[in-house]
Design a protein around this motif. Structure first.
Motif, short mmCIF file in Angstrom:
data_model
loop_
_atom_site.label_atom_id
_atom_site.label_comp_id
_atom_site.label_asym_id
_atom_site.label_seq_id
_atom_site.Cartn_x
_atom_site.Cartn_y
_atom_site.Cartn_z
N GLY A 25 0.85 -1.00 0.06
CA GLY A 25 0.11 -0.06 -0.11
C GLY A 25 0.90 1.37 0.06
N TYR A 26 2.14 1.20 0.27
CA TYR A 26 3.19 2.21 0.42
C TYR A 26 3.54 2.48 -1.06
N HIS A 27 3.91 3.54 -1.46
CA HIS A 27 4.43 3.95 -2.73
C HIS A 27 5.94 4.17 -2.85
N MET A 29 8.85 5.67 -4.22
CA MET A 29 9.32 7.45 -4.43
C MET A 29 10.57 7.46 -5.10
N GLY A 136 9.05 6.09 10.58
CA GLY A 136 8.40 6.86 9.50
C GLY A 136 8.84 6.88 8.25
N SER A 137 8.50 7.05 7.17
CA SER A 137 9.24 6.97 5.99
C SER A 137 10.34 7.92 5.68
N GLY A 152 12.49 4.13 -2.85
CA GLY A 152 11.73 3.43 -1.86
C GLY A 152 10.78 3.98 -1.16
N ARG A 153 10.73 3.48 0.25
CA ARG A 153 9.19 4.55 0.80
C ARG A 153 10.10 5.71 1.09
N THR A 179 -2.16 13.35 4.27
CA THR A 179 -1.04 12.47 3.37
C THR A 179 -1.57 11.36 3.25
N PRO A 180 -2.19 10.36 3.84
CA PRO A 180 -2.70 9.27 2.98
C PRO A 180 -3.75 9.38 1.93
N PHE A 183 -2.03 10.46 -1.08
CA PHE A 183 -1.55 9.20 -1.81
C PHE A 183 -2.68 8.45 -2.53
O1 C5P Z 1 5.62 6.21 6.94
P1 C5P Z 1 4.61 7.39 7.24
O2 C5P Z 1 3.94 7.18 8.50
O3 C5P Z 1 5.22 8.88 7.13
O4 C5P Z 1 3.42 7.46 6.07
C1 C5P Z 1 2.42 7.93 6.25
C2 C5P Z 1 1.28 7.69 5.06
O5 C5P Z 1 1.64 8.03 3.92
C3 C5P Z 1 1.34 6.22 5.16
O6 C5P Z 1 0.31 5.52 5.98
C4 C5P Z 1 1.02 5.90 3.60
O7 C5P Z 1 -0.54 6.14 3.46
C5 C5P Z 1 1.59 7.09 2.68
N1 C5P Z 1 2.76 6.90 2.30
C6 C5P Z 1 2.82 6.02 0.83
N2 C5P Z 1 4.06 5.78 0.49
C7 C5P Z 1 5.28 6.40 0.96
C8 C5P Z 1 5.23 7.04 2.27
C9 C5P Z 1 4.00 7.12 2.85
O8 C5P Z 1 1.79 5.66 0.46
N3 C5P Z 1 6.28 5.89 0.36
#
Ligand code: C5P
Length: 291
Positions: A25-27, A29, A136-137, A152-153, A179-180, A183
């Motif tokens: 579900g993450y992206h 980047m 966190g990312s 990556g994330r 943020t979610p 995305f």
């Molecule tokens: O990792 P972090 O808690 O900062 O991410 C917050 C939200 O951002 C995640 O729950 C996700 O919805 C989204 N996200 C994503 N892809 C990433 C980083 C964040 O989809 N590379």
């Protein structure tokens, strides 16, 4: 009780591209990140006892494990196995919240650096970054900061030449963007306009500020929810004051412009300040001392 005060520097995204969506579900980047002088002040105190206690100077921020500073301390103690310590974290916020400036991420990174110094664990940069990505990312980038390509994330980091010295004007409209949610509005197969990331990297290598600035782009700007018109309006006003380039940072809602002229930067800042409460003038930070 021993204590340490750490500066937690904000970041801006010179570019953001989204390559693909992962099964998690993450992206995936591809973004160029830059540390800036605007910072929170994190005091970390550590002594015999137990528990992680966070206080902040903003009433609406959580003080429990939902606070990223608290999670960072928990991750540190889980990894090192240390017990019998009480940690008190005092967060003085200067970085606007929900702005895309990495305010939470950098607080988490500062706690990891501070505990590493206070408890003399001598964890190296890579180890701190691996702990940070659990928090966190964007936290891994905030450990050593400077200028990086983040993939990556956001945790796969490649150091880049720093952004040449310039004035940075930041303006955050009063609304926040989730943020979610942002995305979820991205369809990776339908991104028509992408930043020239390799062009930015080359321009950084050549220390060519205007060439970096005119290539800046954030794919999230294409999918902003209704009611985000201020983002475009702020960009336009920054450009009218001769910014070399202006773009939204992270998932917003803050927008920044880069200026080679201090006078233009000041004019832009004062003009925006007449409409928006949260305006800042700052500069580049080349590297963060790991202690
Ligand atoms: O990792 P972090 O808690 O900062 O991410 C917050 C939200 O951002 C995640 O729950 C996700 O919805 C989204 N996200 C994503 N892809 C990433 C980083 C964040 O989809 N590379």
């Amino acid at each position: 009780m021993m204590y340490l005060i750490e500066n937690a520097y904000a970041k801006i995204n010179l570019s953001i591209d989204i390559v693909s969506r992962m099964d998690s579900g993450y992206h995936n980047m591809r973004m160029v990140m830059q540390s800036i002088a605007l910072h929170d002040e994190i005091t970390v105190a550590c002594g015999p006892g137990e528990g992680i206690h966070v206080v902040t100077d903003l009433r609406y921020l959580p003080n429990d494990e939902r606070n990223i500073a608290s999670r960072a301390a928990a991750v540190f103690f889980e990894y090192t196995g240390f017990t019998g310590y009480r940690v008190d974290i005092d967060v003085k916020k200067n970085i606007p919240v929900c702005a895309g400036l990495g305010g939470g991420s950098t607080d988490g990174a500062a706690v990891l650096r501070a505990l590493n110094t206070l408890l003399e664990t001598k964890l190296d940069r890579k180890t701190l970054e691996r702990l940070a990505e659990k928090v966190g990312s964007d936290v891994a980038f905030c450990i050593a900061g400077g200028t990086s390509l983040a993939e990556g994330r956001g945790e796969i980091l490649t150091g880049l030449e720093p952004l040449p010295d310039c004035r940075i004007v930041i303006c955050k409209p009063a609304f926040a963007i989730s943020t979610p949610e942002l995305f979820s509005r991205i369809n990776c197969d339908k991104i028509h306009l992408r930043p020239d990331t390799n062009g930015i990297i080359e321009a950084l290598e050549k220390r060519n500020l205007p060439a970096v600035a005119r290539r800046m782009y954030n794919v999230f700007e294409d999918v902003l929810p209704k009611g985000s018109g201020a983002v475009g309006e702020i960009k336009q006003r920054l450009m009218e004051h001769d910014a070399l380039g202006a773009v939204m940072t992270g998932t917003g809602s803050a927008v920044f412009g880069l200026f080679s002229s201090s006078e233009d930067a000041l004019n832009a800042y004062e003009d925006l300040k007449s409409t928006y409460q949260e305006c800042y003038m700052t500069e580049v930070i080349k590297r963060i001392d790991l202690g």
